[in-house]
Write a protein that holds these residues in place. Structure first.
Motif, PDB file in Angstrom:
ATOM      1  N   SER A   2       0.827  -1.199   0.000  1.00 32.72           N
ATOM      2  CA  SER A   2       0.000   0.000   0.000  1.00 32.72           C
ATOM      3  C   SER A   2       0.868   1.259   0.000  1.00 32.72           C
ATOM      4  CB  SER A   2      -0.911   0.011   1.230  1.00 32.72           C
ATOM      5  OG  SER A   2      -0.152   0.205   2.405  1.00 32.72           O
ATOM      6  N   VAL A   3       0.257   2.377  -0.359  1.00 37.87           N
ATOM      7  CA  VAL A   3       0.963   3.657  -0.334  1.00 37.87           C
ATOM      8  C   VAL A   3       1.425   3.939   1.096  1.00 37.87           C
ATOM      9  CG1 VAL A   3       0.702   6.152  -0.634  1.00 37.87           C
ATOM     10  CG2 VAL A   3      -0.294   4.577  -2.308  1.00 37.87           C
ATOM     11  N   ARG A   4       0.556   3.720   2.054  1.00 31.13           N
ATOM     12  CA  ARG A   4       0.904   3.950   3.459  1.00 31.13           C
ATOM     13  C   ARG A   4       2.126   3.125   3.873  1.00 31.13           C
ATOM     14  NH1 ARG A   4      -1.698   1.258   7.770  1.00 31.13           N
ATOM     15  NH2 ARG A   4      -0.701   1.930   9.652  1.00 31.13           N
ATOM     16  N   ALA A   5       2.142   1.874   3.497  1.00 28.31           N
ATOM     17  CA  ALA A   5       3.270   0.994   3.842  1.00 28.31           C
ATOM     18  C   ALA A   5       4.556   1.453   3.156  1.00 28.31           C
ATOM     19  CB  ALA A   5       2.946  -0.455   3.467  1.00 28.31           C
ATOM     20  N   ARG A   6       4.456   1.897   1.915  1.00 32.27           N
ATOM     21  CA  ARG A   6       5.644   2.391   1.208  1.00 32.27           C
ATOM     22  C   ARG A   6       6.172   3.665   1.869  1.00 32.27           C
ATOM     23  NH1 ARG A   6       2.618   1.174  -3.550  1.00 32.27           N
ATOM     24  NH2 ARG A   6       2.335   3.410  -3.922  1.00 32.27           N
ATOM     25  N   ILE A   7       5.269   4.551   2.282  1.00 29.97           N
ATOM     26  CA  ILE A   7       5.675   5.777   2.958  1.00 29.97           C
ATOM     27  C   ILE A   7       6.394   5.428   4.259  1.00 29.97           C
ATOM     28  CG2 ILE A   7       4.782   7.785   4.232  1.00 29.97           C
ATOM     29  CD1 ILE A   7       2.678   8.048   1.976  1.00 29.97           C
ATOM     30  N   GLU A   8       5.809   4.533   5.042  1.00 32.45           N
ATOM     31  CA  GLU A   8       6.437   4.119   6.296  1.00 32.45           C
ATOM     32  C   GLU A   8       7.829   3.536   6.059  1.00 32.45           C
ATOM     33  OE1 GLU A   8       3.645   1.442   8.085  1.00 32.45           O
ATOM     34  OE2 GLU A   8       2.480   3.072   8.977  1.00 32.45           O
ATOM     35  N   ALA A   9       7.959   2.665   5.087  1.00 32.37           N
ATOM     36  CA  ALA A   9       9.244   2.035   4.792  1.00 32.37           C
ATOM     37  C   ALA A   9      10.281   3.072   4.353  1.00 32.37           C
ATOM     38  CB  ALA A   9       9.074   0.961   3.722  1.00 32.37           C
ATOM     39  N   THR A  10       9.872   3.980   3.492  1.00 31.72           N
ATOM     40  CA  THR A  10      10.789   5.014   3.000  1.00 31.72           C
ATOM     41  C   THR A  10      11.281   5.900   4.145  1.00 31.72           C
ATOM     42  OG1 THR A  10       9.751   5.044   0.811  1.00 31.72           O
ATOM     43  CG2 THR A  10      11.006   7.007   1.454  1.00 31.72           C
ATOM     44  N   VAL A  65      11.321  15.592   4.160  1.00 32.53           N
ATOM     45  CA  VAL A  65      10.291  14.550   4.076  1.00 32.53           C
ATOM     46  C   VAL A  65       9.663  14.538   2.688  1.00 32.53           C
ATOM     47  CG1 VAL A  65       8.046  13.791   4.971  1.00 32.53           C
ATOM     48  CG2 VAL A  65       9.843  14.537   6.561  1.00 32.53           C
ATOM     49  N   THR A  66       9.366  15.716   2.164  1.00 32.99           N
ATOM     50  CA  THR A  66       8.766  15.803   0.825  1.00 32.99           C
ATOM     51  C   THR A  66       9.682  15.181  -0.218  1.00 32.99           C
ATOM     52  OG1 THR A  66       7.519  17.777   1.424  1.00 32.99           O
ATOM     53  CG2 THR A  66       7.849  17.378  -0.920  1.00 32.99           C
ATOM     54  N   GLU A  67      10.958  15.493  -0.148  1.00 30.07           N
ATOM     55  CA  GLU A  67      11.899  14.919  -1.116  1.00 30.07           C
ATOM     56  C   GLU A  67      12.012  13.406  -0.970  1.00 30.07           C
ATOM     57  OE1 GLU A  67      13.276  16.084  -3.947  1.00 30.07           O
ATOM     58  OE2 GLU A  67      11.876  17.669  -3.418  1.00 30.07           O
ATOM     59  N   PRO A  71       8.726  10.191  -4.982  1.00 32.30           N
ATOM     60  CA  PRO A  71       8.148   9.176  -5.878  1.00 32.30           C
ATOM     61  C   PRO A  71       6.651   8.945  -5.622  1.00 32.30           C
ATOM     62  CG  PRO A  71      10.275   8.430  -5.076  1.00 32.30           C
ATOM     63  CD  PRO A  71       9.923   9.668  -4.289  1.00 32.30           C
ATOM     64  N   GLU A  72       6.227   8.997  -4.385  1.00 30.92           N
ATOM     65  CA  GLU A  72       4.797   8.820  -4.079  1.00 30.92           C
ATOM     66  C   GLU A  72       3.986  10.008  -4.586  1.00 30.92           C
ATOM     67  OE1 GLU A  72       3.551   6.046  -3.095  1.00 30.92           O
ATOM     68  OE2 GLU A  72       5.465   5.128  -2.584  1.00 30.92           O
ATOM     69  N   LEU A  73       4.519  11.200  -4.403  1.00 30.62           N
ATOM     70  CA  LEU A  73       3.826  12.392  -4.894  1.00 30.62           C
ATOM     71  C   LEU A  73       3.738  12.371  -6.419  1.00 30.62           C
ATOM     72  CD1 LEU A  73       5.512  14.852  -2.425  1.00 30.62           C
ATOM     73  CD2 LEU A  73       3.056  14.397  -2.528  1.00 30.62           C
ATOM     74  N   HIS A  78      -1.961  12.922  -3.540  1.00 24.04           N
ATOM     75  CA  HIS A  78      -2.493  14.263  -3.770  1.00 24.04           C
ATOM     76  C   HIS A  78      -2.094  15.251  -2.673  1.00 24.04           C
ATOM     77  CE1 HIS A  78      -5.272  17.286  -5.245  1.00 24.04           C
ATOM     78  NE2 HIS A  78      -5.759  17.391  -4.019  1.00 24.04           N
ATOM     79  N   ALA A  79      -2.090  14.794  -1.424  1.00 22.43           N
ATOM     80  CA  ALA A  79      -1.802  15.705  -0.317  1.00 22.43           C
ATOM     81  C   ALA A  79      -0.986  14.995   0.758  1.00 22.43           C
ATOM     82  CB  ALA A  79      -3.100  16.230   0.275  1.00 22.43           C
ATOM     83  N   LEU A  80      -0.087  15.754   1.357  1.00 22.35           N
ATOM     84  CA  LEU A  80       0.792  15.215   2.379  1.00 22.35           C
ATOM     85  C   LEU A  80       0.921  16.249   3.499  1.00 22.35           C
ATOM     86  CD1 LEU A  80       2.819  12.993   3.255  1.00 22.35           C
ATOM     87  CD2 LEU A  80       4.559  14.243   1.958  1.00 22.35           C
ATOM     88  N   ALA A  81       0.375  15.927   4.656  1.00 19.73           N
ATOM     89  CA  ALA A  81       0.528  16.781   5.836  1.00 19.73           C
ATOM     90  C   ALA A  81       1.696  16.226   6.640  1.00 19.73           C
ATOM     91  CB  ALA A  81      -0.749  16.773   6.665  1.00 19.73           C
TER      92      ALA A  81
END
Length: 93
Positions: A2-10, A65-67, A71-73, A78-81
């Protein structure tokens, strides 16, 4: 994965956080745009405490964090808080 799992791993790989929470807030944004139905992983909130943020300004932390998540962005997130903190700093969560 999932996107969430990829974000956590990254973020774990990049910042070795002592605390990390990734929240999928997509359902709260349904209808904000025609293609945002609230069913996909389009809006995420990242709460992260990491030593890597020590000495960095808030803006620099957000940019880091954004950088890391570019890849996800680029793939459609669409949005990242982002709620970054260094160890020992107060958080609202």
């Amino acid at each position: 994965m999932s996107v969430r799992a990829r974000i956590e791993a990254t973020l774990r790989d990049r910042f070795s956080p002592e605390r990390l929470i990734v929240i999928d807030e997509s359902s709260h944004h349904a209808g904000h745009q025609p293609d945002i139905t609230g069913t996909g992983e389009t809006h995420m909130r990242v709460r992260i405490v990491a030593g890597a943020f020590e000495g960095m300004t808030r803006l620099a932390r957000h940019r880091a964090v954004t950088e890391a998540l570019r890849p996800e962005l680029d793939a459609g997130l669409h949005a990242l808080a982002i709620e970054p903190a260094a160890p020992g700093e107060p958080t609202r969560w």
